[in-house]
Enzyme design. Structure first.
Site, mmCIF file in Angstrom:
data_model
loop_
_atom_site.group_PDB
_atom_site.id
_atom_site.type_symbol
_atom_site.label_atom_id
_atom_site.label_comp_id
_atom_site.label_asym_id
_atom_site.label_seq_id
_atom_site.Cartn_x
_atom_site.Cartn_y
_atom_site.Cartn_z
ATOM 1 N N TYR A 11 39.138 45.984 23.222
ATOM 2 C CA TYR A 11 38.994 44.961 24.250
ATOM 3 C C TYR A 11 40.384 44.408 24.532
ATOM 4 O O TYR A 11 41.105 44.045 23.602
ATOM 5 C CB TYR A 11 38.065 43.842 23.767
ATOM 6 C CG TYR A 11 37.914 42.739 24.778
ATOM 7 C CD1 TYR A 11 37.052 42.887 25.853
ATOM 8 C CD2 TYR A 11 38.659 41.570 24.678
ATOM 9 C CE1 TYR A 11 36.932 41.896 26.806
ATOM 10 C CE2 TYR A 11 38.540 40.573 25.629
ATOM 11 C CZ TYR A 11 37.677 40.742 26.689
ATOM 12 O OH TYR A 11 37.560 39.762 27.634
ATOM 13 N N HIS A 43 39.376 33.738 30.853
ATOM 14 C CA HIS A 43 40.221 34.920 30.674
ATOM 15 C C HIS A 43 39.896 35.924 31.780
ATOM 16 O O HIS A 43 38.954 35.718 32.545
ATOM 17 C CB HIS A 43 39.935 35.567 29.313
ATOM 18 C CG HIS A 43 38.562 36.151 29.251
ATOM 19 N ND1 HIS A 43 37.437 35.377 29.024
ATOM 20 C CD2 HIS A 43 38.119 37.421 29.442
ATOM 21 C CE1 HIS A 43 36.361 36.153 29.063
ATOM 22 N NE2 HIS A 43 36.744 37.401 29.319
ATOM 23 N N THR A 45 39.327 40.138 31.851
ATOM 24 C CA THR A 45 39.269 41.377 31.073
ATOM 25 C C THR A 45 40.063 42.482 31.763
ATOM 26 O O THR A 45 39.953 42.678 32.967
ATOM 27 C CB THR A 45 37.801 41.820 30.893
ATOM 28 O OG1 THR A 45 37.094 40.799 30.190
ATOM 29 C CG2 THR A 45 37.700 43.139 30.137
ATOM 30 N N PHE A 73 28.016 38.377 39.926
ATOM 31 C CA PHE A 73 27.781 39.652 39.245
ATOM 32 C C PHE A 73 26.431 39.538 38.547
ATOM 33 O O PHE A 73 26.256 38.664 37.696
ATOM 34 C CB PHE A 73 28.851 39.942 38.195
ATOM 35 C CG PHE A 73 30.202 40.336 38.717
ATOM 36 C CD1 PHE A 73 30.451 40.499 40.065
ATOM 37 C CD2 PHE A 73 31.235 40.554 37.830
ATOM 38 C CE1 PHE A 73 31.706 40.870 40.534
ATOM 39 C CE2 PHE A 73 32.498 40.926 38.279
ATOM 40 C CZ PHE A 73 32.730 41.085 39.632
ATOM 41 N N HIS A 112 38.670 39.806 37.730
ATOM 42 C CA HIS A 112 37.971 38.553 38.007
ATOM 43 C C HIS A 112 38.073 37.606 36.819
ATOM 44 O O HIS A 112 38.458 38.009 35.720
ATOM 45 C CB HIS A 112 36.500 38.819 38.322
ATOM 46 C CG HIS A 112 35.733 39.346 37.141
ATOM 47 N ND1 HIS A 112 35.752 40.677 36.777
ATOM 48 C CD2 HIS A 112 34.954 38.718 36.216
ATOM 49 C CE1 HIS A 112 35.007 40.848 35.699
ATOM 50 N NE2 HIS A 112 34.520 39.663 35.320
ATOM 51 N N THR A 114 35.388 34.780 35.078
ATOM 52 C CA THR A 114 34.033 34.243 35.099
ATOM 53 C C THR A 114 34.094 32.728 34.952
ATOM 54 O O THR A 114 34.640 32.212 33.981
ATOM 55 C CB THR A 114 33.188 34.858 33.966
ATOM 56 O OG1 THR A 114 33.187 36.291 34.119
ATOM 57 C CG2 THR A 114 31.762 34.341 33.989
ATOM 58 N N GLU A 142 41.677 43.081 20.913
ATOM 59 C CA GLU A 142 40.857 42.931 19.703
ATOM 60 C C GLU A 142 39.868 44.084 19.667
ATOM 61 O O GLU A 142 39.684 44.789 20.672
ATOM 62 C CB GLU A 142 40.153 41.576 19.677
ATOM 63 C CG GLU A 142 39.324 41.275 20.895
ATOM 64 C CD GLU A 142 38.861 39.823 20.978
ATOM 65 O OE1 GLU A 142 37.682 39.625 21.318
ATOM 66 O OE2 GLU A 142 39.652 38.909 20.722
ATOM 67 N N TRP A 148 28.596 40.853 21.434
ATOM 68 C CA TRP A 148 29.077 39.598 21.994
ATOM 69 C C TRP A 148 28.084 39.047 23.012
ATOM 70 O O TRP A 148 27.519 39.785 23.808
ATOM 71 C CB TRP A 148 30.429 39.815 22.666
ATOM 72 C CG TRP A 148 30.983 38.580 23.290
ATOM 73 C CD1 TRP A 148 31.712 37.622 22.682
ATOM 74 C CD2 TRP A 148 30.835 38.166 24.651
ATOM 75 N NE1 TRP A 148 32.037 36.632 23.581
ATOM 76 C CE2 TRP A 148 31.501 36.942 24.798
ATOM 77 C CE3 TRP A 148 30.188 38.710 25.754
ATOM 78 C CZ2 TRP A 148 31.557 36.248 26.003
ATOM 79 C CZ3 TRP A 148 30.241 38.021 26.952
ATOM 80 C CH2 TRP A 148 30.918 36.813 27.065
#
Length: 150
Positions: A11, A43, A45, A73, A112, A114, A142, A148
């Protein structure tokens, strides 16, 4: 990389500077989101790969683009409200991950942030978000956590 690390996945994401975080939080407040993503969790991704790759995160603060528009989404019965980013930087870092052998679970990569993981039946707010500068402080990596939950 050890052979035992291969099934851990990778990730990679970016964190934002204070002015960018202030802007995202202001959007959350203006829209009166019921359950906004906390400031320390905001954050973007870069890579969500089910296989481990030797991704090297960059650690420098820099502008990476701007906000583009709001979108919902839909995934696993939830409606996440996101701000799409106009960021050639994030697109190039995602491509770097692909070159290293990353997998990706979606047909396209849409940079993007969130703002809320589930807005229920709420309509997409009509607030303008285009053109706000986005500055990162660093990238991080990580092991991928397939369990998650937001």
């Amino acid at each position: 990389m050890k052979l035992s690390d291969i099934d851990k996945g990778t990730y990679a994401a970016v964190k934002f500077d204070d002015s960018t975080l202030d802007m995202f939080q202001a959007l959350q407040q203006i829209m009166e989101l019921f359950n906004p993503v906390p400031r320390d969790k905001l954050h973007s991704t870069i890579c969500f790969s089910r296989v481990k790759i030797p991704y090297i995160p960059l650690t420098e603060k820099m502008p990476i683009g701007s906000t583009h528009k709001l979108e919902v989404f839909e995934h696993n019965g939830k409606r996440a409200l996101v701000v799409l980013l106009d960021s050639p930087y994030l697109e190039s870092r995602h491509e770097y991950a692909n070159i290293l052998g990353a997998t990706f679970d979606f047909p396209t990569y849409n940079p993007h942030v969130t703002l809320a993981y589930d807005i229920g039946a709420m309509e997409i707010p009509k607030h303008g978000v285009t053109g706000n500068p986005v500055v990162i402080t660093h990238e991080y990596t990580e092991d991928l956590d397939l369990n998650w939950k937001p």
